[in-house]
Write a protein that holds these residues in place. Structure first.
Motif, PDB file in Angstrom:
ATOM      1  N   ARG A 254       0.899  -1.093  -0.014  1.00  0.00           N
ATOM      2  CA  ARG A 254      -0.102  -0.102  -0.163  1.00  0.00           C
ATOM      3  C   ARG A 254       0.875   1.390   0.084  1.00  0.00           C
ATOM      4  O   ARG A 254       0.361   2.286  -0.476  1.00  0.00           O
ATOM      5  N   ASP A 255       2.004   1.274   0.478  1.00  0.00           N
ATOM      6  CA  ASP A 255       3.010   2.397   0.630  1.00  0.00           C
ATOM      7  C   ASP A 255       4.394   1.882   0.066  1.00  0.00           C
ATOM      8  O   ASP A 255       4.739   0.734   0.091  1.00  0.00           O
ATOM      9  N   ALA A 256       5.247   3.035  -0.365  1.00  0.00           N
ATOM     10  CA  ALA A 256       6.532   2.683  -0.782  1.00  0.00           C
ATOM     11  C   ALA A 256       7.349   2.173   0.441  1.00  0.00           C
ATOM     12  O   ALA A 256       7.621   2.693   1.352  1.00  0.00           O
ATOM     13  N   LEU A 257       8.179   0.931   0.307  1.00  0.00           N
ATOM     14  CA  LEU A 257       9.227   0.751   1.024  1.00  0.00           C
ATOM     15  C   LEU A 257      10.547   1.038   0.348  1.00  0.00           C
ATOM     16  O   LEU A 257      10.830   1.089  -0.839  1.00  0.00           O
ATOM     17  N   GLU A 258      11.595   1.156   1.379  1.00  0.00           N
ATOM     18  CA  GLU A 258      12.873   1.624   0.753  1.00  0.00           C
ATOM     19  C   GLU A 258      13.934   0.823   1.502  1.00  0.00           C
ATOM     20  O   GLU A 258      13.633   0.568   2.892  1.00  0.00           O
ATOM     21  N   ALA A 259      14.988   0.529   0.751  1.00  0.00           N
ATOM     22  CA  ALA A 259      16.110  -0.222   1.415  1.00  0.00           C
ATOM     23  C   ALA A 259      17.421   0.280   0.602  1.00  0.00           C
ATOM     24  O   ALA A 259      17.341   0.620  -0.278  1.00  0.00           O
ATOM     25  N   ARG A 260      18.511   0.389   1.520  1.00  0.00           N
ATOM     26  CA  ARG A 260      19.687   0.943   1.029  1.00  0.00           C
ATOM     27  C   ARG A 260      20.680  -0.317   0.598  1.00  0.00           C
ATOM     28  O   ARG A 260      20.703  -1.094   1.564  1.00  0.00           O
ATOM     29  N   VAL A 261      21.293  -0.535  -0.443  1.00  0.00           N
ATOM     30  CA  VAL A 261      22.043  -1.614  -0.721  1.00  0.00           C
ATOM     31  C   VAL A 261      23.304  -0.783  -1.569  1.00  0.00           C
ATOM     32  O   VAL A 261      23.164   0.195  -1.820  1.00  0.00           O
ATOM     33  N   GLU A 262      24.235  -1.742  -1.736  1.00  0.00           N
ATOM     34  CA  GLU A 262      25.487  -1.267  -2.533  1.00  0.00           C
ATOM     35  C   GLU A 262      26.052  -2.159  -3.463  1.00  0.00           C
ATOM     36  O   GLU A 262      26.205  -3.426  -3.191  1.00  0.00           O
ATOM     37  N   TRP A 263      25.996  -1.786  -4.681  1.00  0.00           N
ATOM     38  CA  TRP A 263      26.411  -2.640  -5.716  1.00  0.00           C
ATOM     39  C   TRP A 263      27.627  -2.160  -6.451  1.00  0.00           C
ATOM     40  O   TRP A 263      27.454  -1.006  -6.958  1.00  0.00           O
ATOM     41  N   ASP A 264      28.593  -3.082  -6.450  1.00  0.00           N
ATOM     42  CA  ASP A 264      29.817  -2.738  -7.221  1.00  0.00           C
ATOM     43  C   ASP A 264      30.394  -1.278  -6.459  1.00  0.00           C
ATOM     44  O   ASP A 264      30.969  -0.358  -7.242  1.00  0.00           O
ATOM     45  N   GLY A 265      29.854  -1.094  -5.274  1.00  0.00           N
ATOM     46  CA  GLY A 265      30.591   0.041  -4.548  1.00  0.00           C
ATOM     47  C   GLY A 265      29.570   1.317  -4.611  1.00  0.00           C
ATOM     48  O   GLY A 265      29.922   2.210  -4.095  1.00  0.00           O
ATOM     49  N   LEU A 266      28.804   1.411  -5.584  1.00  0.00           N
ATOM     50  CA  LEU A 266      27.606   2.288  -5.686  1.00  0.00           C
ATOM     51  C   LEU A 266      26.371   2.327  -4.648  1.00  0.00           C
ATOM     52  O   LEU A 266      26.131   1.162  -4.808  1.00  0.00           O
ATOM     53  N   GLY A 267      26.223   3.343  -4.003  1.00  0.00           N
ATOM     54  CA  GLY A 267      25.145   3.132  -3.049  1.00  0.00           C
ATOM     55  C   GLY A 267      23.900   3.290  -3.655  1.00  0.00           C
ATOM     56  O   GLY A 267      23.763   4.299  -4.662  1.00  0.00           O
ATOM     57  N   VAL A 268      22.825   2.482  -3.591  1.00  0.00           N
ATOM     58  CA  VAL A 268      21.695   2.337  -4.322  1.00  0.00           C
ATOM     59  C   VAL A 268      20.462   2.233  -3.403  1.00  0.00           C
ATOM     60  O   VAL A 268      20.544   1.357  -2.542  1.00  0.00           O
ATOM     61  N   THR A 269      19.407   3.260  -3.545  1.00  0.00           N
ATOM     62  CA  THR A 269      18.240   3.139  -2.321  1.00  0.00           C
ATOM     63  C   THR A 269      17.222   2.766  -3.527  1.00  0.00           C
ATOM     64  O   THR A 269      16.819   3.185  -4.523  1.00  0.00           O
ATOM     65  N   LEU A 270      16.715   1.376  -2.936  1.00  0.00           N
ATOM     66  CA  LEU A 270      15.565   0.729  -3.890  1.00  0.00           C
ATOM     67  C   LEU A 270      14.122   1.106  -3.069  1.00  0.00           C
ATOM     68  O   LEU A 270      14.032   1.091  -1.977  1.00  0.00           O
ATOM     69  N   TYR A 271      13.113   1.161  -4.040  1.00  0.00           N
ATOM     70  CA  TYR A 271      11.885   1.488  -3.471  1.00  0.00           C
ATOM     71  C   TYR A 271      10.954   0.251  -4.092  1.00  0.00           C
ATOM     72  O   TYR A 271      11.038   0.176  -5.351  1.00  0.00           O
ATOM     73  N   ASP A 272      10.130  -0.280  -3.123  1.00  0.00           N
ATOM     74  CA  ASP A 272       9.054  -1.181  -3.751  1.00  0.00           C
ATOM     75  C   ASP A 272       7.726  -0.372  -3.779  1.00  0.00           C
ATOM     76  O   ASP A 272       7.701   0.163  -2.457  1.00  0.00           O
ATOM     77  N   THR A 273       7.094  -0.200  -4.561  1.00  0.00           N
ATOM     78  CA  THR A 273       6.058   0.651  -4.614  1.00  0.00           C
ATOM     79  C   THR A 273       4.442  -0.203  -4.778  1.00  0.00           C
ATOM     80  O   THR A 273       4.457  -1.344  -5.132  1.00  0.00           O
ATOM     81  N   ALA A 274       3.762   0.529  -4.524  1.00  0.00           N
ATOM     82  CA  ALA A 274       2.130   0.012  -4.432  1.00  0.00           C
ATOM     83  C   ALA A 274       1.821  -0.083  -5.829  1.00  0.00           C
ATOM     84  O   ALA A 274       2.463   0.540  -7.157  1.00  0.00           O
ATOM     85  N   GLY A 275       1.202  -1.611  -6.333  1.00  0.00           N
ATOM     86  CA  GLY A 275       1.106  -1.809  -7.687  1.00  0.00           C
ATOM     87  C   GLY A 275      -0.135  -1.166  -8.282  1.00  0.00           C
ATOM     88  O   GLY A 275      -1.170  -0.459  -7.690  1.00  0.00           O
ATOM     89  N   LEU A 276      -0.062  -0.823  -9.644  1.00  0.00           N
ATOM     90  CA  LEU A 276      -0.806   0.003 -10.432  1.00  0.00           C
ATOM     91  C   LEU A 276      -1.947  -0.830 -10.774  1.00  0.00           C
ATOM     92  O   LEU A 276      -1.776  -1.834 -11.352  1.00  0.00           O
ATOM     93  N   ARG A 277      -3.139  -0.078 -10.968  1.00  0.00           N
ATOM     94  CA  ARG A 277      -4.196  -0.955 -11.613  1.00  0.00           C
ATOM     95  C   ARG A 277      -5.627   0.224 -11.465  1.00  0.00           C
ATOM     96  O   ARG A 277      -5.576   1.132 -10.559  1.00  0.00           O
ATOM     97  N   GLU A 278      -6.585  -0.070 -12.393  1.00  0.00           N
ATOM     98  CA  GLU A 278      -7.552   0.707 -12.287  1.00  0.00           C
ATOM     99  C   GLU A 278      -8.638   0.330 -11.176  1.00  0.00           C
ATOM    100  O   GLU A 278      -8.575  -0.671 -10.608  1.00  0.00           O
ATOM    101  N   ALA A 279      -9.607   1.382 -10.662  1.00  0.00           N
ATOM    102  CA  ALA A 279     -10.532   1.279  -9.782  1.00  0.00           C
ATOM    103  C   ALA A 279      -9.879   0.580  -8.439  1.00  0.00           C
ATOM    104  O   ALA A 279     -10.535  -0.425  -7.794  1.00  0.00           O
ATOM    105  N   PRO A 280      -8.869   1.086  -7.860  1.00  0.00           N
ATOM    106  CA  PRO A 280      -8.321   0.460  -6.444  1.00  0.00           C
ATOM    107  C   PRO A 280      -9.315   0.995  -5.501  1.00  0.00           C
ATOM    108  O   PRO A 280     -10.156   1.887  -5.609  1.00  0.00           O
TER     109      PRO A 280
END
Length: 485
Positions: A254-280
């Motif tokens: 229902r809401d965006a989740l975030e987590a910090r990872v490091e890939w090949d030395g580069l910091g990356v903040t990943l977001y998992d977002t709410a799925g998109l659909r009609e008539a939620p």
């Protein structure tokens, strides 16, 4: 701009319990004041020699035993006499030692970044190296650490010097022709080509600001797409732990989740977002609205499509990303082949990339462009079809990670980037603009105008190196430093 004559003092370590705590003094009275805290040290200690000493209070009672180090001016970090007391890392003990040093009227507390500022003002480091100190302290990824260390070693300073030195020589030649036309005749003969060459160097440096921001702040990547595409399972796989709730029921996130990872030395903040659909539902609709808002702020959007998605549906989801670059994959590749056998779907076997081949970035191959970025053209899908990944089994995930980094970074290594900041970019923009006007003046205007524009370019560039910088700018720069550095 010269440092004041006061001796400054501050704790150079964090105000928390630890193995070692450091009290640092810099200024003309640093040695005398420090010896009051460690009276056993000789009156003229050997510079850069560690003395084992007892630290005492005002009545001579021993508070601790530690190391006393003296750095004699000008061969010190600040260019002044510097003393460091290395005690045990008790916050209360260190505050007692700090208070004892401040009893001397010649000593005051250091401002944020004042030790580094004095190093700059005494010519020990240039402004790019001074800023690299703050970058190194704030670095939270391997790439940021290595890039800041390169800056501290002079990588950016060398690039700036390679522009500033010939620019200064050009300005001197032009002024020489204006003021001493007989003696300096012909010195301005190649002024136009010289200006054009210097302008291209300034533009090349300015172009690196985007990479510098990625290294400093880290990249932001959002997983988005329709409900039940496998986004949350993929998010958990990429993060390496179960951060997102996973369920077969659509609309679980229902809401965006975030987590910090490091890939090949580069910091990356990943977001998992709410799925998109009609008539939620009402609450789910709020999550979808936040998804669309988040998509406008990230560096890359990864569109996760469920098996069996038609090309028309996928093109519609791509437009939800607005102007943000998109990388498309088909999720849930662990689902039985029959579940995605619909003719013409983006996840069917025909034309799909093999697992491990890497996701096709949008913008490479057939160009999937959204309305905002293309002036109304329809979004199209990459051909061959987007590769398939599975957050459940891990298939295709390593290739996806590689593709994300390639889409964010392109070629090269993040740790090798020159940390060009937004401040640098603004100064380089003004440098390039002045050189552009100078190039035009070399063709259609007078030598006075040409020299004036070159002088403006030199002044703007000096804001990066520190050769022309105001007290107000220094105040702004050093306010982001910690106290004691």
């Amino acid at each position: 701009m010269t440092p004041d004559s006061a001796t400054i003092v501050a704790l150079a370590t964090a105000p928390a319990a630890g193995a070692v705590g450091i009290l640092r003094l810099s200024g003309p009275a640093a040695l005398e004041v420090a010896r009051r805290l460690a009276p056993g040290v000789p009156p003229s200690p050997t510079p850069r020699h560690a003395y084992l000493a007892s630290f005492v209070d005002a009545v001579g009672a021993v508070l601790d035993e530690g190391l006393f180090l003296y750095f004699q001016a000008p061969r010190s970090f600040t260019g002044e006499d510097v003393v460091e007391l290395h005690a045990h890392g008790s916050p209360r003990l260190l505050r007692l030692l700090l208070a004892r040093a401040l009893e001397d009227e010649r000593v005051r507390p250091a401002f944020p970044g004042e030790f580094t500022r004095r190093a700059f003002l005494h010519g020990r480091i240039d402004l790019t190296r001074a800023e690299a100190v703050a970058d190194l302290v704030a670095a939270d990824s391997e790439a940021a650490v290595r890039a800041a260390a390169a800056g501290l070693s002079g990588a950016l300073a060398e690039r700036i010097r390679s522009l500033e030195t010939p620019l200064r020589e050009l300005h001197a030649d032009l002024e020489g022709v204006l003021n001493f036309p007989d003696e300096a005749e012909g010195a301005d003969a190649e002024a136009g080509p010289r200006v054009a060459s210097l302008r291209s160097v300034a533009e090349a440096l300015r172009a690196e600001v985007g990479r510098g921001r990625l290294v400093r702040q880290g990249a932001r990547v959002a997983l988005y797409g329709p409900v039940n595409a496998g986004k949350s399972t993929l998010f958990n796989r990429l993060v390496g732990e179960a951060r997102a709730l996973v369920d077969d029921e659509p609309g679980t996130t229902r809401d965006a989740l975030e987590a910090r990872v490091e890939w090949d030395g580069l910091g990356v903040t990943l977001y998992d977002t709410a799925g998109l659909r009609e008539a939620p539902g009402r609450v789910e609709a709020l999550g979808i609205a936040r998804t669309r808002e988040l998509l406008s702020a990230v560096d890359l959007a990864v569109l996760v499509l469920p098996p069996g998605t038609s090309r028309e549906e996928a093109a519609s989801w791509m437009r939800d990303a607005g102007a943000t670059p998109v990388l498309a994959v088909t999720g849930k590749c662990d689902v039985l082949p029959g579940a995605r056998a619909e003719q013409g779907s983006v996840g069917d076997g025909a034309g799909a990339l093999p697992i491990g081949a890497g996701a096709l970035p949008i913008g490479a191959g057939a160009l999937p462009i959204n309305d905002a970025a293309s002036g109304g053209r329809s979004a199209t899908l990459p051909s061959p079809a987007p590769p398939r990944v599975s957050g459940l089994t891990g298939e295709g995930v390593d290739a996806l990670r590689t593709s994300v980094l390639a889409r964010l970074w392109g070629g090269g290594t993040p740790s090798a980037v020159v940390l060009v900041s937004e401040r640098h970019a603004d100064a380089l923009r003004r440098t390039a603009e002045a050189l552009g006007r100078a190039e035009e003046a070399s063709r259609v205007s007078t030598l006075e105008v040409l020299s004036g524009e070159v002088g403006l370019a030199l002044e703007a560039l000096g804001e990066v190196s520190g050769t022309s910088v105001s007290d107000a700018l220094l105040d702004t720069l050093f306010q982001r430093f910690c106290i004691g550095k």
